[in-house]
Design an enzyme around this catalytic site. Structure first.
Site, short mmCIF file in Angstrom:
data_model
loop_
_atom_site.label_atom_id
_atom_site.label_comp_id
_atom_site.label_asym_id
_atom_site.label_seq_id
_atom_site.Cartn_x
_atom_site.Cartn_y
_atom_site.Cartn_z
N SER A 47 0.81 -1.21 0.00
CA SER A 47 0.00 0.00 0.00
C SER A 47 0.85 1.27 0.00
O SER A 47 0.34 2.36 0.22
CB SER A 47 -0.91 0.00 1.24
OG SER A 47 -1.75 -1.13 1.23
N GLY A 48 2.15 1.10 -0.23
CA GLY A 48 3.02 2.27 -0.25
C GLY A 48 3.87 2.41 1.00
O GLY A 48 4.31 3.52 1.35
N THR A 49 4.15 1.28 1.65
CA THR A 49 4.95 1.28 2.89
C THR A 49 6.30 1.97 2.70
O THR A 49 6.68 2.85 3.48
CB THR A 49 5.21 -0.16 3.36
OG1 THR A 49 4.07 -0.96 3.08
CG2 THR A 49 5.55 -0.20 4.84
N TRP A 79 10.71 -3.20 10.09
CA TRP A 79 9.42 -3.84 10.36
C TRP A 79 9.60 -4.57 11.69
O TRP A 79 10.18 -5.66 11.73
CB TRP A 79 9.10 -4.82 9.24
CG TRP A 79 8.55 -4.23 7.98
CD1 TRP A 79 7.26 -4.38 7.54
CD2 TRP A 79 9.22 -3.44 6.98
NE1 TRP A 79 7.11 -3.71 6.34
CE2 TRP A 79 8.27 -3.13 5.98
CE3 TRP A 79 10.53 -2.93 6.84
CZ2 TRP A 79 8.60 -2.34 4.86
CZ3 TRP A 79 10.84 -2.17 5.74
CH2 TRP A 79 9.88 -1.88 4.77
N HIS A 101 3.12 -4.11 9.43
CA HIS A 101 1.91 -4.54 8.72
C HIS A 101 0.92 -5.19 9.69
O HIS A 101 -0.04 -5.81 9.26
CB HIS A 101 2.25 -5.57 7.64
CG HIS A 101 3.11 -5.05 6.53
ND1 HIS A 101 2.89 -3.84 5.92
CD2 HIS A 101 4.20 -5.58 5.92
CE1 HIS A 101 3.81 -3.67 4.98
NE2 HIS A 101 4.61 -4.71 4.96
N ALA A 227 13.28 8.89 -8.23
CA ALA A 227 14.40 9.04 -7.29
C ALA A 227 14.58 7.76 -6.47
O ALA A 227 15.70 7.29 -6.26
CB ALA A 227 14.16 10.23 -6.37
N ARG A 253 7.65 -1.44 -8.90
CA ARG A 253 7.16 -2.00 -10.16
C ARG A 253 6.69 -0.90 -11.11
O ARG A 253 7.36 -0.59 -12.10
CB ARG A 253 6.02 -2.97 -9.83
CG ARG A 253 5.58 -3.88 -10.95
CD ARG A 253 4.43 -4.76 -10.48
NE ARG A 253 3.28 -3.97 -10.02
CZ ARG A 253 2.26 -3.59 -10.80
NH1 ARG A 253 2.25 -3.94 -12.07
NH2 ARG A 253 1.26 -2.88 -10.31
#
Ligand code: A3P
Length: 262
Positions: A47-49, A79, A101, A227, A253
């Site tokens: 989700s854009g961690t 994490w 998460h 970047a 990706r």
């Protein structure tokens, strides 16, 4: 490597055993000492961690990219529920950035007695599904995702098979529920990628770290998809191949949203 693709259950949620252990999860929940100035970067995976991690790292450095260019993101914002991340998080200097998460019911108990803040990033679950489908093909701890239609079914059922920490249903809704982290805060938001600068400004305000214009520009520039793709500390090119096989696809990706991204 298929022998490592085993999962275990912890409080009804399945975790891949290559990167998690029941003992580590117990320690993350019951033993981990949250500090008042900790900033938690919480998401459902894909989700854009790491994007939010980059933004938080750059805000912490007042826009200066040197930290982001010299220290891998998983050390900057470990994490903490993973076997390796727990030790890193415990050893990091304050103010810490800590990624997770975990669903809220497994979160560090001491968080709820602290003044630490959570930035929770939500992404459209349709984009999450697609991103996770590609990720499960390169992330070694996860089982092969199989065909997309089967994967979609399992995703909708909330099955934890290809995803550490349970299904999407265990994450975003639990964090938003009354009494949850976001609902107790008067400033919930989800950063729209269309207005990255404005979103970063709101995050700064939430953290009580307002930046000068130039510093803000530097955060925006260094947290861009391009970047980050070029920064080996942020694009996972240093990740050991027993964890991530980037010969087929890369972690960063497409970085888009909507049907054009699928
Ligand atoms: P895609 O697979 O759709 O490209 P996470 O960090 O939670 O695993 O999420 C990974 C997703 O965030 C990937 O989505 C990745 O490309 C995207 N992402 C990471 N950094 C980004 C950035 N700076 N801008 C846009 N998307 C980004």
């Amino acid at each position: 490597l298929s022998m490592f693709k085993e999962y275990f259950q912890y409080k009804g949620i399945s975790f891949p055993e290559l990167i998690y252990s029941a003992q580590g999860l117990r320690e993350a929940e019951n033993g981990f000492r949250v500090r008042d100035d900790d900033i938690f970067n919480v998401t459902y995976q894909k989700s854009g961690t790491v994007w939010m991690l980059e933004i938080l790292s750059l805000i912490r450095s007042n826009g200066d990219p040197s930290w982001c260019r010299t220290v891998p993101n998983w050390e900057r914002g470990p994490w903490y529920e993973t076997i390796l991340g727990l030790r890193m998080a415990q050893g990091n200097r304050s103010p810490r950035i800590i990624s997770s998460h975990l669903p809220i019911q497994l979160f560090a108990k001491s968080f709820f007695r602290s003044k630490a803040k959570v930035v929770y990033t939500v992404r459209n679950p349709k984009d999450v599904l697609v991103s996770l489908y590609h990720f499960a093909q390169i992330f070694r701890p996860y089982k092969e995702p199989g065909r997309m239609d089967q994967f979609l079914e399992r995703f909708l059922e909330g099955d934890g098979e290809c995803r550490g920490g349970g299904g999407w249903h265990c994450s975003a809704p639990t964090w938003r529920a009354p009494g949850g982290g976001l609902a107790t805060d008067p400033r919930p938001y989800s950063p729209p990628p269309q207005d990255l600068r404005g979103s970063i400004q709101r995050i700064c305000r939430f953290l009580g770290r307002e930046l000068e214009d130039q510093a803000l520009d530097a955060v925006v520039a260094n947290a861009s998809f391009q970047a980050m793709k070029q920064n080996k500390m942020s694009n996972f090119s240093l990740s050991p191949s027993f964890l991530l096989d980037q010969s087929k696809k890369s972690f960063l990706r497409k970085g888009g949203a909507g049907p054009g991204n699928w």
